[in-house]
Design a protein around this motif. Structure first.
Motif, mmCIF file in Angstrom:
data_model
loop_
_atom_site.group_PDB
_atom_site.id
_atom_site.type_symbol
_atom_site.label_atom_id
_atom_site.label_comp_id
_atom_site.label_asym_id
_atom_site.label_seq_id
_atom_site.Cartn_x
_atom_site.Cartn_y
_atom_site.Cartn_z
ATOM 1 N N ALA A 150 -29.014 -2.318 -25.834
ATOM 2 C CA ALA A 150 -30.395 -1.817 -25.798
ATOM 3 C C ALA A 150 -30.408 -0.294 -25.697
ATOM 4 O O ALA A 150 -29.540 0.310 -25.065
ATOM 5 N N SER A 151 -31.410 0.325 -26.310
ATOM 6 C CA SER A 151 -31.554 1.780 -26.204
ATOM 7 C C SER A 151 -32.001 2.181 -24.803
ATOM 8 O O SER A 151 -31.501 3.154 -24.234
ATOM 9 N N LYS A 152 -32.943 1.416 -24.245
ATOM 10 C CA LYS A 152 -33.408 1.637 -22.874
ATOM 11 C C LYS A 152 -33.746 0.297 -22.244
ATOM 12 O O LYS A 152 -34.142 -0.643 -22.933
ATOM 13 N N ILE A 153 -33.588 0.221 -20.929
ATOM 14 C CA ILE A 153 -33.955 -0.971 -20.168
ATOM 15 C C ILE A 153 -35.040 -0.557 -19.188
ATOM 16 O O ILE A 153 -34.860 0.392 -18.410
ATOM 17 N N ILE A 154 -36.181 -1.245 -19.255
ATOM 18 C CA ILE A 154 -37.334 -0.914 -18.417
ATOM 19 C C ILE A 154 -37.441 -1.951 -17.311
ATOM 20 O O ILE A 154 -37.695 -3.129 -17.572
ATOM 21 N N ALA A 155 -37.216 -1.523 -16.068
ATOM 22 C CA ALA A 155 -37.346 -2.402 -14.907
ATOM 23 C C ALA A 155 -38.715 -2.189 -14.280
ATOM 24 O O ALA A 155 -39.208 -1.056 -14.240
ATOM 25 N N VAL A 156 -39.328 -3.268 -13.785
ATOM 26 C CA VAL A 156 -40.699 -3.154 -13.280
ATOM 27 C C VAL A 156 -40.761 -2.638 -11.838
ATOM 28 O O VAL A 156 -41.850 -2.402 -11.317
ATOM 29 N N SER A 157 -39.604 -2.469 -11.194
ATOM 30 C CA SER A 157 -39.587 -1.904 -9.844
ATOM 31 C C SER A 157 -38.243 -1.232 -9.598
ATOM 32 O O SER A 157 -37.256 -1.499 -10.305
ATOM 33 N N PRO A 179 -43.863 0.354 -13.608
ATOM 34 C CA PRO A 179 -44.487 -0.809 -12.949
ATOM 35 C C PRO A 179 -45.347 -1.612 -13.900
ATOM 36 O O PRO A 179 -45.694 -1.161 -15.000
ATOM 37 N N ASN A 180 -45.688 -2.808 -13.490
ATOM 38 C CA ASN A 180 -46.655 -3.612 -14.228
ATOM 39 C C ASN A 180 -48.042 -2.971 -14.121
ATOM 40 O O ASN A 180 -48.353 -2.313 -13.133
ATOM 41 N N ALA A 181 -48.859 -3.193 -15.136
ATOM 42 C CA ALA A 181 -50.177 -2.555 -15.195
ATOM 43 C C ALA A 181 -51.276 -3.505 -14.754
ATOM 44 O O ALA A 181 -51.110 -4.728 -14.744
ATOM 45 N N VAL A 182 -52.401 -2.929 -14.400
ATOM 46 C CA VAL A 182 -53.597 -3.702 -14.051
ATOM 47 C C VAL A 182 -54.762 -3.203 -14.903
ATOM 48 O O VAL A 182 -54.853 -2.011 -15.211
ATOM 49 N N ASP A 183 -55.608 -4.122 -15.310
ATOM 50 C CA ASP A 183 -56.798 -3.771 -16.082
ATOM 51 C C ASP A 183 -57.897 -3.352 -15.112
ATOM 52 O O ASP A 183 -58.563 -4.194 -14.504
ATOM 53 N N MET A 184 -58.110 -2.046 -14.974
ATOM 54 C CA MET A 184 -59.064 -1.517 -14.003
ATOM 55 C C MET A 184 -60.509 -1.808 -14.393
ATOM 56 O O MET A 184 -61.407 -1.712 -13.556
ATOM 57 N N ARG A 363 -56.906 4.047 -4.901
ATOM 58 C CA ARG A 363 -56.510 5.312 -5.521
ATOM 59 C C ARG A 363 -55.141 5.175 -6.202
ATOM 60 O O ARG A 363 -54.923 5.675 -7.304
ATOM 61 N N ARG A 364 -54.239 4.455 -5.539
ATOM 62 C CA ARG A 364 -52.904 4.297 -6.122
ATOM 63 C C ARG A 364 -52.944 3.442 -7.384
ATOM 64 O O ARG A 364 -52.217 3.695 -8.350
ATOM 65 N N ALA A 365 -53.778 2.411 -7.383
ATOM 66 C CA ALA A 365 -53.924 1.574 -8.579
ATOM 67 C C ALA A 365 -54.369 2.420 -9.765
ATOM 68 O O ALA A 365 -53.860 2.266 -10.882
ATOM 69 N N GLU A 366 -55.305 3.325 -9.526
ATOM 70 C CA GLU A 366 -55.808 4.190 -10.591
ATOM 71 C C GLU A 366 -54.728 5.154 -11.081
ATOM 72 O O GLU A 366 -54.566 5.362 -12.286
ATOM 73 N N MET A 367 -53.964 5.729 -10.151
ATOM 74 C CA MET A 367 -52.995 6.763 -10.501
ATOM 75 C C MET A 367 -51.702 6.198 -11.087
ATOM 76 O O MET A 367 -51.129 6.760 -12.020
ATOM 77 N N ASP A 368 -51.213 5.087 -10.523
ATOM 78 C CA ASP A 368 -49.881 4.597 -10.877
ATOM 79 C C ASP A 368 -49.856 3.312 -11.702
ATOM 80 O O ASP A 368 -48.910 3.084 -12.451
ATOM 81 N N PHE A 369 -50.872 2.459 -11.546
ATOM 82 C CA PHE A 369 -50.788 1.119 -12.132
ATOM 83 C C PHE A 369 -51.837 0.847 -13.214
ATOM 84 O O PHE A 369 -51.881 -0.262 -13.752
ATOM 85 N N SER A 370 -52.663 1.818 -13.532
ATOM 86 C CA SER A 370 -53.689 1.582 -14.549
ATOM 87 C C SER A 370 -53.041 1.391 -15.916
ATOM 88 O O SER A 370 -51.926 1.874 -16.172
#
Length: 392
Positions: A150-157, A179-184, A363-370
């Motif tokens: 693989a060119s890159k491996i993306i871990a969710v944590s 990280p995994n995303a959330v639909d704000m 606030r963190r959901a908006e900044m990091d997980f949106s």
């Protein structure tokens, strides 16, 4: 994984990228579906929702068929989704691929074993042996070679990233954490949704509602929340526990509720559709995730944060990547009923603390997980892969 893939694909397409998804058979036999700007190709005859050798063979053929006309730049494999491209596709592999890891072989085995210890029935032991054989096969025949190319491996944590590096012998520079995303737009604060659910289940405005949600399996620790309730009710009588979800451990959980005479305090809701989950989250006062499973990054956590609810969760797996203890949630030792009781009582009694956790979590959901933020990070990784290809 489905929800994450959908959010990622929709976000990429919204920014002008052409996105195609090759996936397993559709339950209703569809072979093609376009939702918005994303094209979905379902491989008829392959089991829905399961990666199999047949799927990998057909997905490699479908990719080559589409590639002749579309000329893909990059493949993003969710777990072993694109293993067929590596195993059965063009040996030159002119198109680079990335792999998204929600967990690892050893973390999965650890979680399965916990489930057997919690519920050592014949069915659970049989499930463990079947999954053990399958995971060992995947580890030996699939994962190591697939990840190495693989060119890159993306871990969710962070935790999954570190585990994967050690377990699969990966080059550290090849592994990134997103990280995994959330639909704000879906998961958000709503007093209307709160009132609707509380009225529906007869929960008074002054009653404190604890919520646990997810698959009802032995390793999810939902029984710990039930067992903690008698001690909580002794100290704070106006508390109820709501459990949303269904699974193989559901009958056991129901028996525990009856055995502890908690039928008037525990609401077992059963299965709830994902688009109804914001209603239930908004209805609660405190969300509990007492899991004893090594999870990569539980999606429910950013969803609860987005709805502005305080969280008490186990310090296990990738949860510490999602929850900063004392700032946007509270972490407890996995399996400890006493720790769970103490922190719930503390949060009930300290409204200012509950408000702080809620505000910081939102606030963190908006900044990091949106969705927007997570898609940006994926695009950065994809650009890195394509630049490296140009340099070669």
């Amino acid at each position: 994984m489905e929800r994450q893939n959908r959010l990622l694909c929709e976000g990429l397409a919204r920014l002008g990228n052409e996105v195609h998804v090759i996936t397993t058979g559709h339950p209703e036999g569809l072979e093609f579906l376009r939702k918005g700007e994303v094209a979905y190709h379902f491989l008829k005859g392959t089991p829905p929702g399961r990666y199999t050798t047949l799927f990998w063979q057909r997905s490699a053929d479908k990719f080559q068929e589409l590639h002749q006309n579309i000329n893909f730049d990059l493949i993003c494999s969710h777990s072993l989704g694109a293993f067929g491209y590596y195993r059965f596709g063009d040996k030159e592999r002119e198109v680079p691929y990335t792999v998204v890891l929600q967990g690892t072989t050893l973390s999965d085995l650890h979680s399965i074993w916990i489930g057997v210890r919690q519920s050592p029935t014949f069915i659970e032991i049989a499930k463990f042996l079947y999954r053990l054989g399958r995971l060992i096969r995947y580890y030996l025949l699939c994962w190591r070679g697939f990840l190495s190319q693989a060119s890159k491996i993306i871990a969710v944590s962070r935790e999954i990233a570190e585990t994967a590096i050690k377990e699969y012998g990966l080059v550290r520079e090849k592994v990134v954490t997103i990280p995994n995303a959330v639909d704000m737009d879906v998961f958000k604060v709503s007093s209307q949704k709160r009132n609707y659910i509380r009225e529906r289940y007869g929960i008074g405005e002054k009653e404190v509602l604890l919520l646990v949600a997810g698959r009802v399996e032995a390793d999810k620790g939902m029984d710990l929340a039930v067992k903690a309730l008698p001690e909580i009710v002794k100290k704070r009588e106006n508390v109820k526990l709501m459990i949303v979800g269904k699974g193989s451990y559901y009958p056991n959980l129901s028996k525990i509720v009856s055995r502890l005479s908690l039928n008037d305090k525990v609401i077992l809701c059963g299965y709830v559709k994902n688009d109804e989950m914001p209603d239930y989250i908004n209805a609660c006062d405190i969300f509990l995730n007492p899991t004893i499973r090594f999870e990569g990054f539980p999606l429910i956590i950013p969803e609860v944060m987005a709805c502005g609810k305080p969280i008490i969760a186990s310090r296990i797996g990738g949860i510490p990547s999602a929850v900063e203890d004392g700032r946007d949630g509270i972490l407890v030792e996995p399996g400890s009923i006493k720790s769970l009781v103490d922190k719930i009582i503390e949060l009930i009694d300290d409204q200012s603390l509950a408000d702080k956790l809620s505000e910081n979590g939102r606030r963190r959901a908006e900044m990091d997980f949106s969705q927007g933020r997570v898609v940006e990070q994926y695009l950065d990784v994809f650009d890195t892969c394509l630049r490296a290809l140009d340099n070669d």
